[in-house]
Motif scaffolding. Structure first.
Motif, PDB file in Angstrom:
ATOM      1  N   PRO A  47      84.908  11.757  27.442  1.00  0.00           N
ATOM      2  CA  PRO A  47      83.511  11.469  27.110  1.00  0.00           C
ATOM      3  C   PRO A  47      82.626  11.250  28.331  1.00  0.00           C
ATOM      4  N   LEU A  48      83.135  10.617  29.365  1.00  0.00           N
ATOM      5  CA  LEU A  48      82.294  10.333  30.534  1.00  0.00           C
ATOM      6  C   LEU A  48      81.965  11.601  31.303  1.00  0.00           C
ATOM      7  N   ILE A  49      82.949  12.412  31.566  1.00  0.00           N
ATOM      8  CA  ILE A  49      82.696  13.643  32.315  1.00  0.00           C
ATOM      9  C   ILE A  49      81.802  14.581  31.510  1.00  0.00           C
ATOM     10  N   SER A  50      82.027  14.666  30.209  1.00  0.00           N
ATOM     11  CA  SER A  50      81.171  15.499  29.351  1.00  0.00           C
ATOM     12  C   SER A  50      79.743  14.989  29.348  1.00  0.00           C
ATOM     13  N   ALA A  51      79.563  13.673  29.253  1.00  0.00           N
ATOM     14  CA  ALA A  51      78.219  13.094  29.247  1.00  0.00           C
ATOM     15  C   ALA A  51      77.479  13.365  30.547  1.00  0.00           C
ATOM     16  N   MET A  52      78.215  13.567  31.627  1.00  0.00           N
ATOM     17  CA  MET A  52      77.594  13.833  32.925  1.00  0.00           C
ATOM     18  C   MET A  52      77.238  15.305  33.107  1.00  0.00           C
ATOM     19  N   GLY A  53      77.429  16.100  32.056  1.00  0.00           N
ATOM     20  CA  GLY A  53      77.017  17.496  32.101  1.00  0.00           C
ATOM     21  C   GLY A  53      78.024  18.425  32.736  1.00  0.00           C
ATOM     22  N   VAL A  54      79.321  18.088  32.595  1.00  0.00           N
ATOM     23  CA  VAL A  54      80.392  18.896  33.168  1.00  0.00           C
ATOM     24  C   VAL A  54      81.386  19.226  32.057  1.00  0.00           C
ATOM     25  N   VAL A 100      84.100   8.985  36.566  1.00  0.00           N
ATOM     26  CA  VAL A 100      82.697   9.049  36.992  1.00  0.00           C
ATOM     27  C   VAL A 100      82.598   9.661  38.390  1.00  0.00           C
ATOM     28  N   LEU A 101      83.527   9.302  39.259  1.00  0.00           N
ATOM     29  CA  LEU A 101      83.552   9.916  40.586  1.00  0.00           C
ATOM     30  C   LEU A 101      83.650  11.433  40.476  1.00  0.00           C
ATOM     31  N   THR A 102      84.572  11.911  39.654  1.00  0.00           N
ATOM     32  CA  THR A 102      84.763  13.349  39.494  1.00  0.00           C
ATOM     33  C   THR A 102      83.504  14.005  38.937  1.00  0.00           C
ATOM     34  N   GLY A 103      82.919  13.402  37.906  1.00  0.00           N
ATOM     35  CA  GLY A 103      81.692  13.945  37.347  1.00  0.00           C
ATOM     36  C   GLY A 103      80.571  13.992  38.371  1.00  0.00           C
ATOM     37  N   GLY A 104      80.448  12.935  39.171  1.00  0.00           N
ATOM     38  CA  GLY A 104      79.399  12.896  40.189  1.00  0.00           C
ATOM     39  C   GLY A 104      79.578  13.980  41.237  1.00  0.00           C
ATOM     40  N   ILE A 105      80.798  14.181  41.676  1.00  0.00           N
ATOM     41  CA  ILE A 105      81.062  15.223  42.670  1.00  0.00           C
ATOM     42  C   ILE A 105      80.750  16.597  42.096  1.00  0.00           C
ATOM     43  N   MET A 106      81.105  16.811  40.833  1.00  0.00           N
ATOM     44  CA  MET A 106      80.811  18.088  40.196  1.00  0.00           C
ATOM     45  C   MET A 106      79.315  18.312  39.998  1.00  0.00           C
ATOM     46  N   ARG A 107      78.552  17.225  39.948  1.00  0.00           N
ATOM     47  CA  ARG A 107      77.101  17.339  39.857  1.00  0.00           C
ATOM     48  C   ARG A 107      76.442  17.399  41.232  1.00  0.00           C
ATOM     49  N   GLY A 108      77.241  17.518  42.276  1.00  0.00           N
ATOM     50  CA  GLY A 108      76.695  17.761  43.605  1.00  0.00           C
ATOM     51  C   GLY A 108      76.457  16.542  44.463  1.00  0.00           C
ATOM     52  N   LEU A 109      76.925  15.363  44.030  1.00  0.00           N
ATOM     53  CA  LEU A 109      76.706  14.160  44.824  1.00  0.00           C
ATOM     54  C   LEU A 109      77.666  14.126  46.013  1.00  0.00           C
TER      55      LEU A 109
END
Length: 290
Positions: free
Chosen positions: A23-30, A232-241
């Motif tokens: 749910p967290l990674i999906s919510a982050m748009g990944v 959340v770290l993984t999602g953030g990195i995938m979003r370019g952070l």
């Protein structure tokens, strides 16, 4: 949209592993594919939980994905239950990491100075090899000591000691390291302004850059917060952070989730109220992406 796969267990009740990662990674748009290593009725802090090992299905799933020419932008691993599973995941990284996929390994195997039940030093050695194949690893302080075969220190350390730990971890083979659970006491040489706080140290071995981040220590620990951090770290990195921004976002989200949980008089003991905090996560992520 970037696509990742996360490889870890499903604890059907308990707010950890895949039930927080998806749910967290999906919510982050990944887009988040899952490769379950086992299915448990609850996480292991419950008594009498059921356990279904899925080791035999891991390679079959990987073979099917390969036949379909599936590509992943990142491979994120969490709790792996056996040496055999670690070996399969090492092969998975070789197979699906050949097109530049980022490998993020959370070596979930220990805490508070002790290995989790069922793990041995042989398992630790195999996990160290898996960490060596990763781009980013996220051990806690206990796991770091086991990976490096060092006597555990839970408080008797200073800033230089922690820096040496992350450099040694990077020498296992991973370019970037995030060390979690760092606390400095009053009589320790420490980063300015970190007393009575808990934090992380990010290290990039290519640039040799250290980045500290601390926040106020929450009054209670909860199961699954390490999984939330890594997700959340993984999602953030995938979003370019950048690494340090993604790590800061992950640490803040964990703290916010604990704070929100403790605000409820009848909160669940087995996991944090991360669901209520997802709007906070999306708002922070959008601000970071401005």
């Amino acid at each position: 949209m970037n696509r990742i796969v996360t490889i870890q267990d499903i604890s059907s009740l308990g707010k950890c592993s895949l039930t927080v990662a998806l749910p967290l990674i999906s919510a982050m748009g990944v887009e988040c594919a899952v490769l379950p290593t086992a299915v448990l009725s609850t996480h292991t802090a419950f008594d009498g939980f059921t356990f279904r090992d899925l080791t035999e299905d891991l390679q079959k799933t990987a073979d099917h994905w390969k036949s379909q020419q599936i590509h992943f932008d990142a491979i994120y691993t969490g709790y792996l239950g056996s040496i055999e599973q670690v070996d399969i995941v090492k092969n998975f990284l070789d197979t699906f990491g050949d097109r530049g996929a980022i490998a993020i390994v959370d070596p979930c195997m220990a805490d508070n100075g002790n290995l989790y039940k069922g793990f041995s030093m042989d398992f630790v050695g195999q996990m160290a090899e898996l960490c060596g194949k990763a781009n980013i690893i996220t051990p806690n302080l206990t796991e770091a000591h086991f990976l490096l075969n060092l006597p555990y220190k839970n408080s008797d350390y200073d800033e230089d000691y922690i820096k040496d730990i992350v450099v040694r971890l990077a020498n296992l083979g991973s370019r970037k390291v995030i060390l979690k659970g760092i606390e400095f006491t009053e009589d320790q040489k420490s980063v300015k302004g970190t007393k009575e706080k808990i934090g992380i140290l990010c290290y990039d071995s290519l640039s040799e850059k250290f980045s500290w981040y601390f926040h106020k220590k929450m009054p209670q620990n909860f199961h699954g917060t390490g999984d939330i951090f890594a997700s959340v770290l993984t999602g953030g990195i995938m979003r370019g952070l950048p690494l340090e921004n993604a790590a800061t976002l992950a640490a803040d989200f964990v703290a916010q989730s604990i704070k929100t949980t403790l605000s409820h008089p009848d909160y669940n003991w087995y996991g944090v109220d991360f669901e209520t905090c997802i709007p906070y996560l999306i708002k922070r992520l959008n601000l970071e992406n401005l």
